[in-house]
Each structure stands twice: as C-alpha cells, then as structure tokens.
Design a protein around this motif. Structure first.
Motif: not given
Ligand SMILES: *[C@@H]1O[C@H](CO)[C@@H](O)[C@H](O)[C@H]1NC(C)=O
Ligand SMILES: *[C@@H]1O[C@H](CO)[C@@H](O)[C@H](O)[C@H]1NC(C)=O
Ligand SMILES: *[C@@H]1O[C@H](CO)[C@@H](O)[C@H](O)[C@H]1NC(C)=O
Ligand SMILES: *[C@@H]1O[C@H](CO)[C@@H](O)[C@H](O)[C@H]1NC(C)=O
Ligand SMILES: *[C@@H]1O[C@H](CO)[C@@H](O)[C@H](O)[C@H]1NC(C)=O
Ligand SMILES: *[C@@H]1O[C@H](CO)[C@@H](O)[C@H](O)[C@H]1NC(C)=O
Ligand SMILES: *[C@@H]1O[C@H](CO)[C@@H](O)[C@H](O)[C@H]1NC(C)=O
Ligand SMILES: *[C@@H]1O[C@H](CO)[C@@H](O)[C@H](O)[C@H]1NC(C)=O
Ligand SMILES: *[C@@H]1O[C@H](CO)[C@@H](O)[C@H](O)[C@H]1NC(C)=O
Length: 889
Positions: A327-351, A365-367
C-alpha cells in the motif's frame, strides 16, 4: 557495516564454528591426520575427491578441464562437490568439460560450517556476477535447519541436498560439502532477468509492470543496477493504467519513474535470516527501510509491515523479494502524482503539451484537482494552435460520462470573452450507438474518459472549431431565414453583434414570419427606425440557452427591458406575451452568444404600436382616404380594433368612384361597406377554419353598414373571396393583408382588395331576376317588344315614358349608357378571377357565346355559367330600381 554482516552471515559465526566444531566435524581429517599429530595435515580438496568413488565424475571433469591445479590452490573456501549421481541425473556424459567460471559457482568464497547457518543464509561464490561491478560475486543460498526439534536436520544448497558431514581441511581452511545435485539455476543478471520476465509467466508472481519500468529506456543499463536488493511490487499492487505506464516510460516521465522505482531499490544483496541483525538501510529515495525476516529467513519483512510473498530469489547480481500487497503510504511517498499533463504525455500528445506551455497555458494541465474535461483531437496537428482555440478544448466540469443516450448538454469552455461569457460546446450522446458527439459534428473516440484526479480527457475524431462569427454561423445553418439575415445586415447588426466582448441571445425569425406580416411588414420597411427597433428587440443582452430556467429581467439591444420566463423546458415567454420555443438541436452557438431560430411567432416589442391608420396611410393612395374624409367616417380609424377593406386607388378609378363625389349616400354606403367592426377581421382571416367550402354563406361578417354583412369563401389556392351577403354575389378578392400591432387581443388591420365592394351590388332581389336567360334571347325579346310597341301599342308606350320622366336627370343618363357600362363593369368584375385562372378556351367560349365583346376584352375567364348568372342578375338589377347603377363621366 550491516551489509557486510548479511553478506557474510556464515562468517559472523565462523569463529564460533572454529572453536566448537573443529574436533567432531572432520572425521576424515582426523583419520588422515593420525600419523603426524603435530603437523597440520595438508589434505586438499582434490585428495578428498580422489579418495572417494562417489566423485569420479567430478574428478574426471576437473582433469579434462585442466582445473585440478586451480582447485588444489583454493584456500578459505567451501567447495560444493557433486557426487556422480548428480551428473547422471542431468545426463551429463562422464568427463564433460567445465569452465573455470562454471566451477566457481560451486565454490563459496568463505569457510562455512553448518552450525553457522540457522535457516537461510546467502553467501557469495567465486563466480563473477555483475557486468558493471568488478568484484561482485554470484550469490548462493544455503539453508540449514532442524525439523522436529534437533532430530531431523536438513541442509541444502539451493536445489541440492548436502550429503554427509562438512569435511574441513585445516591446512587450507577449506570445507568440502558433498551435494547430490548440480546447481542448475543459472542465475541471470538483473537486467536480463527483468527483461525476460516480460515474456515469462512466473506463476502467480506477476510483476510485468515493474519489470517494464525497470528495463525501459535503458534504466537498467544507465543506472547500472547491480549488487541490488529489489522489493518488487506485484502488478496487482501497482494500479497504473496503460496511459500512466506509457507516461512513466516516456522520456518526460523519467524523473517520475526513477523516483517511483527508487522506492523499491536498496543497495546490496540483502536476504536470508536477518533475525539476529535486522537491516536498517535506505532505499534510493533515501527513505529509511527496515528489513527483517521471519521463519528463519523464509519471509522478508519490510518496515515491519510488508511481508514478502516470495523472498530470496537470487540473481547473478541481485536479489528479489516479491510483494503482493504494497500500500503506497508515507513510506512510499514518491508514488507518481499524475496530472493531466502526464496523461497527455502518456497519450502521446507531447506536442500538444509543448504548445500549451508555449502559449502559457501550463496551468490548465498541471493541476489534477481542476474539475475539468479536456478534448484533444486524435491528430494533434489538426488542432488550432491559437490560445483561444486551445482554451476552447478545456471545459468546466467532468461529468460528461453521466450523459444518458439521447441526452444532450451545453458545456462551458474555458475560452471566455468576459467573466460571464465563456464559449459553449454542445455535446450529446447518440441514442443508437451511445457515442458522444460535440457540436453536432465531431465524434469522441473513447466512450469512457481518461480520468486523472478531477480531470477527464476525451479524444476527438476531428477537431472542434470555435463558434463562427454571426454571419457565418447563420449563413451555414439557417437557410430559411433569408429575410432576417438581410434585415440584420441592412442595419449592420451582423457585424456589431460579432464584435468585442459583448454577448447576446438572438431570436432569429424565419422568413415566413416576416412575410406573414405582409402589409404590416411593408409599413415597417417604410419606417426603418421602427424596423430597427424591432430588430434590436430580437437581440437580448445576455445569454439564454435552451437550458435556461426561471425568470430574468434583461435588456434588449435597443435598451428595452424584457422579462424572460421559462414556461416549460424549452418554452420561453417574453414579456408575458410572445412564446418562443428553444431547443438544444436548434440553437446555434456563435462567436458572441447564441441564436435561437424562431418559427412560430415573431417577437415584437410590446411597446410597438402600428394602427390601422398607419397601415392605411402607408398603403392607400389619396383616393380612399379622401372619400373617408368626405364621408366623415375617419373617426372609425381612431376606434380600437376596427379594420378596413382597402381597394387600391387604381381599382377605385376604374370604378369611377371619383365621379360619385357628389353622391354622399353612395359614398357613405361605399365606405361603410369597407369598414369592419372589431372581430370581423378575425372572421375573415379564419374563413377556412370556420366554414366548410360547400356552405359559404353561413358566417355573417359584419360591416358597419347596418344590415349588411359579408360572406367569405376560401379558394382551394388559399385566397379568400368576399361578397356581400345581402347583395349580388359579386366577389372581390383579398390580395393582401396587414394586421395592426398593439396590445389588443382582437385582430384588426387592413385587407387589400382587388377592387371595391360596390354599393351597387347591394340590392339583390331574387324575385325580380330573370335568371338564366341567354343574352340573345333577351335581345330578341327586346326587339320583338320594340316591334310590337311601334306597330300596335302606341298609347302604352306613352304611359311608360311618362313614368320615366319622373326620374332624375342623372338616372336617365345612367340608364342610357347602361348597356355599355354593364359590359365594362363585367370586365372589372371578372378581374379577380383572371389572375387565378386564365385560359384561352374560356375566351373562345365567351366569343362563341357572343357575350363577351372579345375584341375589347383583354382577358376573360372564369366559369361561363357563373358569369351568365352574375351578368344576368346585374342586368336585371340595372333594369330595375337600383338608384346608383351606372356611373357616367
Ligand atoms: C564417499 O563420499 C560419500 C558422499 O559424501 C560418503 O557418503 C561416503 O561415505 C564416502 N566414502 C568414503 C570411503 O569415505
Ligand atoms: C582464511 O581467512 C582467514 C580470515 O580471513 C585468514 O586469517 C586465514 O589466514 C585464511 N587462510 C588461508 C589459508 O589463507
Ligand atoms: C555491494 O553493496 C554493498 C552495500 O552497498 C557494498 O557494501 C558492497 O561493497 C558492494 N559490493 C561490491 C562488490 O561492490
Ligand atoms: C476533486 O474535487 C473534489 C471536490 O469536488 C476534491 O475534494 C478532490 O480533492 C478533488 N480531487 C483531486 C484529485 O484533486
Ligand atoms: C466538480 O464537478 C462535479 C460534477 O460536475 C461537481 O459535483 C463538483 O461539485 C465539482 N467540484 C468542484 C470543486 O467544483
Ligand atoms: C407578467 O405576468 C405576471 C403575472 O401574470 C405579472 O406579475 C408581471 O408583472 C407581468 N410582467 C410583465 C412584464 O408584464
Ligand atoms: C417588456 O415590458 C417592459 C415593462 O413591462 C417594457 O418596458 C418593455 O418595453 C417590454 N419590452 C418588450 C421587448 O416588449
Ligand atoms: C362630420 O362629423 C363631425 C363630428 O361628428 C360633424 O361635426 C360634422 O358636421 C360632420 N360632417 C358631415 C359632412 O357630416
Ligand atoms: C368609368 O368612366 C369611363 C370614362 O368615362 C367609362 O368608360 C367607364 O365605363 C366607367 N366605368 C364604370 C365602371 O362605370
């Protein structure tokens, strides 16, 4: 320091082993050493192997492989010696060669006694394990434990059982362990292992997600993952979707990925029984990680909390502990915080992301907490790159997927002209397919949105374009509204309403609504300021969409206050009067607001007042008005709800009305026949609905001429004919109509006739009519009468003349021209029919019958029989008592 302990779990007890175990654990050595007590016997590994039949295969292999000397020189090691049956088990031919590196995997690089091992112990062999680190040795797992107390002992080296006792050789500080199997597990390097695991189904242990992250983008090579402990989370415990994984595997996700992976990476090879020395170390994110074990090392525990499902899986340069339930709790605080930006990149909309950054729209896209929906075209390149166009792809709210089939909604984009006015996007879910459509023409590809935080992302098949300027929006959508378009254009409203930050609701009437105004419209057109006022009344300052609810006071473009109320959904009422239907499908979004096409009722300002008098002045020439004045009946125009039947000047002239100015009685009747009391206009306009075609004399339409009514008849073409109920059945046609505009409920206005209703038709006297006599017969009758008079009855003639002399001079003159004028009148009378049904046959028919004077009549038509009768009736009437029969110049 701590790692050292682990890597040398045997070593920590080695000294103890020496002090206690020496005497009784080395029977062979005792036996061999019996001769020289003082010297340490120099028995080597090879000596032991050659002295026992069980190792002939191994010896042969060592000899063949030239490794005897190498083995002889080993010191401070534990040598694993497979017995012959181990080779046989794997069908290895006797004397097969073996490389030094292979042999090294059988040599543990320390002297280890079984007493030193409690449970599981991980030790190093002499094999070179790492492609990156010079001195890293391949680890090996030893397991020694007592089952059922001290009775039953098991001692294994990975898959092989240790047979017999530890054979200690003091001269070299070596131990020989006889094993019944070869070390078959050919340990892969970290990178290779994770790479292969992508194509391998490891039973219940699935960690492809983790593997793919580790191996992608050369993480493995670039990080030189070696001499590592991996706390591998199962696929199940990592809930990344494919977009998130794609993002993490994107170059732009590298930082997030490394942060994430670092949670699970610990330096050194840590495993086995840690009970006596829990390891407190740090993962690669520098978070403290406490590693302990239970079941004598069978189970590794992280932070006293996460129990490994599978522990101590050895690689050539690492060790894996597999976890099914992180379970990703404080001890794994570096679990990625996904944002619309990251999703768009994941969807190949880098441009697209780059473009947004370039346009300074990064905040969109950052919030991930933004409650929004993002629309991206499947092909980013077709998307407009202007800032406004980009804003238009961001929409407030994220609950589009709650739309039911057939349901529609207006979405508010983030492209705002002002705080109040943001451009809208239409969306609807098609009933059949369940797919979503934007602005009626752009399909959404994914029926389920990609959701990140409170943001949803939809992919569009095409691009949505911004609502067009007014002119373009209506030109392309409203084909039946040409009149409105030209009026709006005429008063330059098209341009004004598309300008700047203003926003409007436009009620845009269909051309038919204007055309129905007919005469009234002409009046408006002749009074441009009035028309402008009307047009400006159609434009509301503010936005009323189809989903408008409640009541709101707004201003028109002209500055009038209007009260707009919803009666039902989609039914608006303006100022308690005009009802306007609005609908999602019909409303048109344009650059500065919304257009509602209007089909049912023209919304006119309540203050608008167009009287009968206005219309009359606009329409009539002077003549009718003059007659009105002359007859002193103008007052009726001032009364509410009176209507006028207006014969055009031309027809008045034709009827020689100007000749009658002296005849007040005639004119009075004439005018009164043309003024209708309140309510009469409605009766006329509703002619068709009130009476069936076959009984056209049931409705009595009043005029203000006492005792005289009108009868209407609707033609199949829709035209309306009027005749005097209490008169001859001459008919006049209503050419045009125009209603007054005022607050009254009753309709009034003017109806333009093709010719006047003549008072001459008033005296219908059926008893006196000699109906249906052909014209020739009449002529013949007259001729016979004349002959009789001349030749036989002179006195009778004298008496008749005497009575005639009592008439006025006017009447006499009239009678003299009766024959001529009646024909002319007949021509006029037929005019209405002319326009409807002109036929050459009819003309011929008339000629043949000899009634119409073909040469002088330009157009003759209609039903011959009807004409006979009307002619006949008038002829008879003329011949009788009518005082105003003929007009003479
Ligand atoms: C030879 O080695 C096997 C296996 O370790 C052992 O069981 C056997 O007793 C040994 N034989 C002699 C003669 O030492
Ligand atoms: C074995 O290792 C120990 C401690 O590391 C050392 O003291 C001893 O000399 C070594 N023995 C041989 C034969 O090298
Ligand atoms: C392996 O890692 C441990 C812990 O960091 C370290 O102490 C040890 O020196 C490393 N081994 C090699 C061969 O680098
Ligand atoms: C989504 O919005 C709600 C409020 O509507 C808020 O409580 C929640 O924190 C938001 N979620 C995220 C991930 O930002
Ligand atoms: C987010 O949107 C949902 C649905 O549209 C709404 O219920 C919720 O209140 C919104 N939250 C915020 C913070 O606007
Ligand atoms: C509309 O009608 C309501 C009630 O019928 C009345 O209260 C209101 O004043 C009216 N508004 C206008 C503008 O006539
Ligand atoms: C609506 O009603 C108000 C007050 O009754 C009036 O001032 C305004 O002119 C009317 N507007 C229209 C467009 O009829
Ligand atoms: C016309 O009407 C006015 C007022 O009703 C009256 O004074 C006047 O005498 C009338 N003129 C004629 C010609 O009847
Ligand atoms: C009107 O006057 C002209 C010229 O005097 C005459 O030819 C015509 O017959 C008259 N029309 C009627 C309907 O009396």
């Amino acid at each position: 320091m701590l790692h050292k302990n682990i890597r040398t779990c045997g070593l920590a007890f080695l000294l103890l082993g020496h002090s206690f175990g020496l005497g009784f654990h080395i029977p062979l050595q005792d036996g061999l050493a019996q001769d020289n007590d003082e010297e340490v016997p120099t028995i080597s590994i090879i000596d032991i192997l050659s002295s026992n039949e069980s190792y002939t295969s191994l010896i042969l292999t060592l000899q063949r492989s030239d490794l005897v000397d190498y083995v002889n020189e080993l010191t401070n090691v534990t040598f694993l010696a497979p017995v012959n049956s181990a080779f046989d088990r794997h069908d290895i031919p006797r004397g097969s060669k073996m490389s030094k590196n292979q042999l090294n995997k059988f040599i543990i690089n320390s002297t280890i006694f079984r007493e030193d091992i409690n449970g599981i112990c991980i030790l190093d062999t002499l094999g070179k394990g790492s492609p990156y680190i010079e001195n890293l040795n391949i680890p090996i797992l030893l397991e020694h434990r007592f089952v059922d107390g001290e009775d039953h002992e098991t001692y294994m080296v990975e898959n092989a059982n240790v047979i017999g006792d530890d054979v200690y050789m003091p001269a070299f500080d070596n131990i020989l362990l006889s094993v019944d199997d070869l070390m078959i597990d050919d340990k892969e390097s970290v990178c290779r292992y994770f790479l292969n695991s992508l194509n391998r189904n490891t039973g219940d242990e699935r960690f492809k997600t983790f593997s793919s992250l580790i191996v992608s983008e050369n993480t493995c090579r670039s990080e030189m993952l070696s001499n590592m402990t991996f706390l591998v989370p199962s696929d199940k415990s990592l809930s990344f979707n494919h977009v998130e994984i794609k993002y993490l595997n994107n170059v732009r996700g590298l930082h997030d990925k490394n942060l994430f992976l670092s949670n699970f990476l610990v330096d050194g090879i840590i495993g086995g029984n840690l009970n006596n020395a829990p390891v407190v170390t740090h993962n690669w994110n520098n978070n403290e990680v406490k590693i302990t074990s239970s079941y004598l090392g069978d189970e590794i525990i992280i932070n006293d909390k996460y129990h490994a499902t599978t522990s101590n899986f050895l690689l050539a340069d690492g060790i894996i502990h597999y976890f099914d339930s992180f379970e990703f709790d404080q001890s794994f605080e570096s679990y990625p915080r996904f944002t619309p930006r990251k999703y768009l990149i994941g969807l190949d909309y880098d441009e697209f992301v780059d473009e947004l950054d370039f346009r300074k729209l990064s905040h969109l896209i950052d919030d991930a907490s933004l409650n929004q929906t993002i629309f991206v075209s499947i092909d980013y390149k077709i998307m407009g790159a202007l800032q406004n166009q980009m804003y238009y792809h961001f929409v407030e709210g994220n609950n589009i997927d709650s739309l039911q089939p057939g349901e529609s909604r207006l979405l508010t984009s983030k492209f705002c002209l002002t705080e109040e006015f943001c451009q809208k996007i239409k969306i609807q879910r098609i009933t059949d397919t369940g797919s979503l459509v934007l602005n009626s023409n752009v399909n959404i590809v994914n029926t389920k949105p990609y959701k990140v935080g409170n943001t949803s992302i939809y992919i569009l098949e095409d691009d949505i374009s911004l609502p067009a300027k007014l002119q373009i929006a209506i030109a392309s959508e409203l084909t039946k509204h040409g009149k409105s378009i030209s009026y709006f254009k005429e008063f330059s409203l098209l341009k004004e309403l598309s300008r700047g930050d203003s926003f409007h609701t436009i009620f845009f009437p269909a051309s038919k609504l204007w055309e129905d105004l007919d005469v009234t419209l002409e009046y408006m057109e002749n009074n441009p300021s009035l028309l402008q006022e009307i047009l400006e009344g159609l434009v509301i300052e503010g936005l009323i969409y189809d989903n408008f609810e409640g009541t709101q006071l707004l201003q028109t473009y002209g500055g009038d206050v209007v009260n707009i109320t919803t009666i039902n959904k989609g039914l608006l009422q303006i100022n308690n009067s005009t009802l306007i239907k609005t609908s999602f499908d019909n409303e048109i979004l344009y650059s500065n607001g919304v257009i509602h096409p209007v089909y049912d009722e023209l919304p006119l300002p309540k203050t608008l007042d167009i009287s009968v008098f206005d219309l009359l002045q606009d329409q009539s020439g002077d003549i009718f008005e003059k007659i009105l004045e002359k007859t002193n009946l103008t007052g009726y125009l001032a009364l509410p709800d009176y209507s006028i039947l207006l014969p055009p000047d031309k027809s008045l002239l034709q009827e020689n009305i100007t000749e009658m100015v002296g005849d007040y009685d005639y004119l009075d009747k004439f005018v009164k026949l043309h003024i209708l009391p309140p309510g009469a206009m409605d009766m006329i306009l509703n002619c068709h609905s009130n009476q069936p075609l076959d009984s056209n004399s049931t409705t009595m339409i009043p005029t203000i001429l006492e005792g005289h009514h009108l009868t209407c008849r609707q033609l199949s073409s829709g035209g309306i004919m009027l005749s005097i109920t209490e008169g001859a059945n001459n008919e006049v046609r209503i050419l045009r109509k125009g209603s007054t505009i005022n607050v009254s409920e009753l309709k009034s206005g003017i109806l333009i006739l093709d010719r006047p209703l003549s008072p001459r038709w008033l005296n219908k006297n059926p008893g006196k009519l000699y109906l249906h006599l052909p014209f020739l017969a009449v002529i013949v009758g007259i001729l016979i009468g004349v002959v009789c008079v001349i030749f036989g009855f002179g006195c009778c003639l004298l008496i008749t003349l005497g009575s005639n002399s009592m008439r006025t001079a006017d009447e006499e003159e009239s009678e003299n021209v009766a024959a001529n004028s009646s024909h002319i009148a007949n021509v006029n009378e037929r005019l209405p029919l002319l326009s409807e049904n002109v036929g050459g046959n009819n003309i011929n028919e008339h000629d043949n019958n000899g009634i119409g004077q073909g040469s002088s009549l330009k157009k003759v038509t209609g039903k011959p029989q009807k004409n006979y009768s009307s002619f006949e009736s008038r002829y008879s009437a003329n011949a009788s008592t009518s005082p105003i029969e003929v007009i003479q110049e």
